[in-house]
Structure formats: C-alpha cells, structure tokens
Design a protein around this motif. Structure first.
Motif, PDB file in Angstrom:
ATOM      1  N   ALA A  55       7.645 -31.319  16.829  1.00 15.34           N
ATOM      2  CA  ALA A  55       7.860 -29.908  16.499  1.00 15.34           C
ATOM      3  C   ALA A  55       8.891 -29.285  17.430  1.00 15.34           C
ATOM      4  CB  ALA A  55       6.534 -29.156  16.571  1.00 15.34           C
ATOM      5  N   ALA A  56       8.794 -29.579  18.712  1.00 14.43           N
ATOM      6  CA  ALA A  56       9.710 -28.984  19.684  1.00 14.43           C
ATOM      7  C   ALA A  56      11.147 -29.437  19.470  1.00 14.43           C
ATOM      8  CB  ALA A  56       9.251 -29.335  21.102  1.00 14.43           C
ATOM      9  N   CYS A  57      11.330 -30.653  18.974  1.00 11.82           N
ATOM     10  CA  CYS A  57      12.671 -31.215  18.809  1.00 11.82           C
ATOM     11  C   CYS A  57      13.256 -30.996  17.420  1.00 11.82           C
ATOM     12  CB  CYS A  57      12.639 -32.705  19.129  1.00 11.82           C
ATOM     13  SG  CYS A  57      12.266 -33.098  20.850  1.00 11.82           S
ATOM     14  N   GLY A  58      12.487 -30.434  16.514  1.00  7.96           N
ATOM     15  CA  GLY A  58      13.018 -30.122  15.198  1.00  7.96           C
ATOM     16  C   GLY A  58      12.766 -31.153  14.118  1.00  7.96           C
ATOM     17  N   TYR A  59      11.880 -32.104  14.361  1.00 10.57           N
ATOM     18  CA  TYR A  59      11.492 -33.040  13.309  1.00 10.57           C
ATOM     19  C   TYR A  59      10.568 -32.336  12.317  1.00 10.57           C
ATOM     20  CZ  TYR A  59      13.008 -36.910  16.366  1.00 10.57           C
ATOM     21  OH  TYR A  59      13.728 -37.779  17.154  1.00 10.57           O
TER      22      TYR A  59
ATOM     23  N   ARG B 119      15.415 -49.076  28.017  1.00  9.35           N
ATOM     24  CA  ARG B 119      16.448 -48.902  29.040  1.00  9.35           C
ATOM     25  C   ARG B 119      16.415 -47.484  29.610  1.00  9.35           C
ATOM     26  NH1 ARG B 119      18.240 -48.346  24.095  1.00  9.35           N
ATOM     27  NH2 ARG B 119      19.641 -46.620  23.527  1.00  9.35           N
ATOM     28  N   LEU B 120      16.007 -46.526  28.775  1.00  6.35           N
ATOM     29  CA  LEU B 120      15.880 -45.139  29.229  1.00  6.35           C
ATOM     30  C   LEU B 120      14.487 -44.860  29.777  1.00  6.35           C
ATOM     31  CD1 LEU B 120      17.762 -43.249  26.370  1.00  6.35           C
ATOM     32  CD2 LEU B 120      18.651 -43.986  28.588  1.00  6.35           C
ATOM     33  N   ARG B 121      13.472 -45.352  29.074  1.00  8.04           N
ATOM     34  CA  ARG B 121      12.095 -45.116  29.525  1.00  8.04           C
ATOM     35  C   ARG B 121      11.875 -45.625  30.938  1.00  8.04           C
ATOM     36  NH1 ARG B 121       7.471 -47.925  29.815  1.00  8.04           N
ATOM     37  NH2 ARG B 121       8.412 -49.767  28.839  1.00  8.04           N
ATOM     38  N   LEU B 122      12.414 -46.798  31.245  1.00  6.90           N
ATOM     39  CA  LEU B 122      12.221 -47.387  32.562  1.00  6.90           C
ATOM     40  C   LEU B 122      13.013 -46.664  33.652  1.00  6.90           C
ATOM     41  CD1 LEU B 122      12.229 -51.153  31.524  1.00  6.90           C
ATOM     42  CD2 LEU B 122      10.252 -49.733  32.132  1.00  6.90           C
ATOM     43  N   LEU B 123      13.970 -45.848  33.243  1.00  2.00           N
ATOM     44  CA  LEU B 123      14.700 -45.000  34.194  1.00  2.00           C
ATOM     45  C   LEU B 123      14.047 -43.631  34.366  1.00  2.00           C
ATOM     46  CD1 LEU B 123      18.396 -45.766  33.151  1.00  2.00           C
ATOM     47  CD2 LEU B 123      17.235 -46.496  35.254  1.00  2.00           C
ATOM     48  N   GLY B 124      12.916 -43.435  33.687  1.00  2.00           N
ATOM     49  CA  GLY B 124      12.195 -42.173  33.826  1.00  2.00           C
ATOM     50  C   GLY B 124      12.515 -41.132  32.781  1.00  2.00           C
ATOM     51  N   VAL B 125      13.284 -41.503  31.747  1.00  2.00           N
ATOM     52  CA  VAL B 125      13.559 -40.560  30.662  1.00  2.00           C
ATOM     53  C   VAL B 125      12.321 -40.490  29.781  1.00  2.00           C
ATOM     54  CG1 VAL B 125      15.057 -40.003  28.711  1.00  2.00           C
ATOM     55  CG2 VAL B 125      16.009 -41.134  30.738  1.00  2.00           C
ATOM     56  N   GLY B 126      11.723 -39.315  29.710  1.00  2.00           N
ATOM     57  CA  GLY B 126      10.436 -39.163  29.052  1.00  2.00           C
ATOM     58  C   GLY B 126      10.520 -39.155  27.541  1.00  2.00           C
ATOM     59  N   PRO B 127       9.359 -39.177  26.872  1.00  2.00           N
ATOM     60  CA  PRO B 127       9.346 -39.254  25.410  1.00  2.00           C
ATOM     61  C   PRO B 127       9.978 -38.047  24.730  1.00  2.00           C
ATOM     62  CG  PRO B 127       7.128 -38.913  26.288  1.00  2.00           C
ATOM     63  CD  PRO B 127       8.000 -39.236  27.441  1.00  2.00           C
ATOM     64  N   ARG B 128       9.791 -36.851  25.268  1.00  3.04           N
ATOM     65  CA  ARG B 128      10.408 -35.685  24.635  1.00  3.04           C
ATOM     66  C   ARG B 128      11.931 -35.764  24.723  1.00  3.04           C
ATOM     67  NH1 ARG B 128       8.884 -29.253  25.040  1.00  3.04           N
ATOM     68  NH2 ARG B 128      10.851 -28.464  24.223  1.00  3.04           N
ATOM     69  N   GLU B 129      12.437 -36.177  25.863  1.00  4.18           N
ATOM     70  CA  GLU B 129      13.888 -36.278  26.032  1.00  4.18           C
ATOM     71  C   GLU B 129      14.473 -37.339  25.098  1.00  4.18           C
ATOM     72  OE1 GLU B 129      12.117 -34.289  29.425  1.00  4.18           O
ATOM     73  OE2 GLU B 129      11.679 -36.239  28.513  1.00  4.18           O
ATOM     74  N   ARG B 130      13.783 -38.468  24.949  1.00  3.86           N
ATOM     75  CA  ARG B 130      14.273 -39.527  24.068  1.00  3.86           C
ATOM     76  C   ARG B 130      14.213 -39.095  22.605  1.00  3.86           C
ATOM     77  NH1 ARG B 130      10.501 -42.524  26.907  1.00  3.86           N
ATOM     78  NH2 ARG B 130       9.622 -43.376  24.980  1.00  3.86           N
ATOM     79  N   ALA B 131      13.155 -38.393  22.240  1.00  2.40           N
ATOM     80  CA  ALA B 131      13.049 -37.884  20.867  1.00  2.40           C
ATOM     81  C   ALA B 131      14.172 -36.902  20.566  1.00  2.40           C
ATOM     82  CB  ALA B 131      11.695 -37.222  20.661  1.00  2.40           C
ATOM     83  N   ALA B 132      14.506 -36.070  21.545  1.00  2.62           N
ATOM     84  CA  ALA B 132      15.598 -35.106  21.361  1.00  2.62           C
ATOM     85  C   ALA B 132      16.934 -35.823  21.223  1.00  2.62           C
ATOM     86  CB  ALA B 132      15.630 -34.127  22.527  1.00  2.62           C
ATOM     87  N   LEU B 133      17.165 -36.840  22.037  1.00  2.28           N
ATOM     88  CA  LEU B 133      18.398 -37.613  21.933  1.00  2.28           C
ATOM     89  C   LEU B 133      18.518 -38.266  20.555  1.00  2.28           C
ATOM     90  CD1 LEU B 133      18.408 -39.358  25.434  1.00  2.28           C
ATOM     91  CD2 LEU B 133      20.081 -37.673  24.628  1.00  2.28           C
ATOM     92  N   ALA B 134      17.397 -38.774  20.040  1.00  2.00           N
ATOM     93  CA  ALA B 134      17.414 -39.465  18.753  1.00  2.00           C
ATOM     94  C   ALA B 134      17.785 -38.527  17.611  1.00  2.00           C
ATOM     95  CB  ALA B 134      16.048 -40.105  18.490  1.00  2.00           C
TER      96      ALA B 134
ATOM     97  N   THR C  85      19.228 -35.567  17.746  1.00  2.00           N
ATOM     98  CA  THR C  85      20.574 -35.022  17.933  1.00  2.00           C
ATOM     99  C   THR C  85      21.624 -36.014  17.456  1.00  2.00           C
ATOM    100  OG1 THR C  85      19.875 -33.647  19.793  1.00  2.00           O
ATOM    101  CG2 THR C  85      22.224 -34.158  19.633  1.00  2.00           C
ATOM    102  N   ALA C  86      21.439 -37.281  17.810  1.00  2.00           N
ATOM    103  CA  ALA C  86      22.378 -38.315  17.374  1.00  2.00           C
ATOM    104  C   ALA C  86      22.352 -38.479  15.859  1.00  2.00           C
ATOM    105  CB  ALA C  86      22.044 -39.641  18.058  1.00  2.00           C
ATOM    106  N   MET C  87      21.156 -38.418  15.268  1.00  2.27           N
ATOM    107  CA  MET C  87      21.043 -38.563  13.815  1.00  2.27           C
ATOM    108  C   MET C  87      21.741 -37.415  13.110  1.00  2.27           C
ATOM    109  SD  MET C  87      19.692 -40.667  11.554  1.00  2.27           S
ATOM    110  CE  MET C  87      21.154 -40.504  10.540  1.00  2.27           C
ATOM    111  N   ARG C  88      21.555 -36.220  13.584  1.00  2.00           N
ATOM    112  CA  ARG C  88      22.211 -35.068  12.958  1.00  2.00           C
ATOM    113  C   ARG C  88      23.728 -35.159  13.067  1.00  2.00           C
ATOM    114  NH1 ARG C  88      17.816 -30.708  15.265  1.00  2.00           N
ATOM    115  NH2 ARG C  88      16.536 -30.538  13.364  1.00  2.00           N
TER     116      ARG C  88
END
Length: 269
Positions: A25-29, A239-254, A256-259
C-alpha cells in the motif's frame, strides 16, 4: 483501465504477510501475492491457513489498506498430492478474494500430472479461482510448450508467464501469442547474460533477479502482447538484502523500475 501491479511474496519474503500488505500500500501496489504454502522446507513461513489470529490480521490489513490479493501459492503436482491441502488452499484463496492459485509441476509422469491438474482446476473453479501453472526450467513443465500441453482444454486451469523462466528456459518473447486467453497473469523481473547451468538458474530465480530495465528481457514486448493482464513483481534481490536494504525499499525500487519500463513502452498503470 488501470493495470493491477502486485507485490509478490518472494520479493519481500522476510517481511511476512501483514507487513507485505502494508508495504504494498505504501509503495503504490494494488495487490499482493500471499504464500500460505511454503515453497521450500527451509524458507521462513507464516501459518496463514491454520492460525486464526493471523488470518484475522491479514484480512484487517487488506481491508484497511485497500489492497487486493492477486494470487496465492504454491501447490505442486507430484506423485502423491495432499488433496486436503489443495482444498484448503482453494478455500483460503476464496477467503482472501484471490482468483489465482499458482501451481508448479514436479511430477515426471505427464499423463498423471495433467489428470491431477484437471482435478485441481475443478477444485479451484468451485472456489471462484483458477490454478495457474508456472513453467520453470527445473520442473517437469520446463518451458512454455510443456505448460501449454499440460493445461490446454482444462476447466479452471490457466498459465502464467514469468519473464525469468521464459528467458532461462530458452524461450523468446516472439513465441508468446498476443492476447492469449490461456495466460492469466504475468510475473515480471529482468535478467541478463547467457543461460547458465541449472544450479545457477535456481540461485538466480530464488535470490538474484534484476529490476525491470536493468537486464536484457524484452519486457516492452511482453507488455504489448498482454496490455491488460495483471503484473506480479517477483524480484528477490539478496545482493541488496544482504547489504541492509529493507523490504520496503526493495519493493519501492521494483515498482518504480516497472513504471519506468511501462512509461517507455507507452503504457500507464
């Protein structure tokens, strides 16, 4: 017409179902995918079908956030199917208003597999859903042609197109039939490079996919062939999760890239 974009469970698997709904919801899905049946024995799992309190939290989150459920997963075709689990999964799909149940083929007997898929389709149809067979290179429906042979003519049975599996099975976007009614939805990500060995394909599939536009897949071509089908973004990125990029940030990246890819393809969500 607004195209549904769903946050697949595997993209943010560590988040759990309630947090996944809130992240979506926060990321616009518009939707999420839920995994009431674990895909592997070792992955973290939440007992959505057996824990009444958790089921209530999920329902409250869906209603409160205005997010739908695109699909539930995962059922498997094998030589010894737990039909009670199949029926429970169909009932769960109905309870969360999901219209698609993802199925993988792990049965080496093609005839038995098709017969059991037909039975699954009848059960799903009774719950207002379809079972959608996902072809994967390491399964016994390893490519588009095999999936089509398994599913053709069966009531309550469809296919889904996962861009990763299409490419890694040696398939091409120009093999996809535009507007094919047998295709229920799309799972999109990106990937690059030549087809590796099967161990590497498994690692990529479960942990190392690329965001749309980062690789070599003709995503615009897939979108053009199916301009109204829902999209599920299944993009595990360890590769991102293990660097500390959390699930909300990864969902937002996904998303945004799709749009961005959709905009370049002349489509709006």
């Amino acid at each position: 017409m607004t195209r549904a974009i769903s946050l697949a469970a595997l993209t943010v698997l560590e988040a759990g179902p309630v947090e996944t709904i809130r992240i979506a919801a926060a990321c616009g899905y518009t939707h999420v995918g839920l995994r009431p049946v674990a895909a592997t024995p070792t992955e973290r799992h939440w007992p959505m079908m057996s824990d009444a309190a958790l089921a209530g939290e999920i329902r409250a989150a869906l209603d409160g956030e205005g997010v739908g459920v695109l699909d539930v997963e995962i059922l498997r075709l094998t030589d010894a199917i737990d039909w009670d689990l199949v029926r429970a999964t169909a009932d769960y799909a109905a309870a969360v208003d999901a219209r698609r149940i993802l199925v993988a083929d792990n049965d080496p007997d093609a005839g038995r597999s098709r017969d059991n898929l037909a039975r699954m389709g009848e059960i799903a149809d009774g719950a207002g859903a379809v079972v959608a067979l996902e072809f994967m290179p390491w399964t016994h429906a390893p490519n588009l042609a095999a999936a089509r042979a398994r599913t053709q003519g069966l009531r309550g049975v469809a296919m889904l197109i996962d861009a990763f599996h299409l490419v890694r099975s040696g398939g091409r976007v120009d093999e996809l039939v535009a507007g094919d009614p047998a295709i229920s939805y799309l799972q999109l990500c990106d990937i690059a490079g030549p087809i590796p060995d099967m161990d590497a394909i498994l690692t990529e599939a479960r942990a190392d996919r690329l965001f749309p536009g980062e690789g070599e897949v003709d995503l615009a071509g897939i979108l053009a062939r199916y301009p109204t089908l829902p999209i599920s973004l299944e993009i595990p990125a360890d590769r991102l999760r293990l660097l500390g990029v959390g699930p909300r940030e990864r969902a937002a990246l996904a998303i945004t890239a799709m749009r961005r890819v959709m905009e370049k393809a002349g489509q709006n969500d």
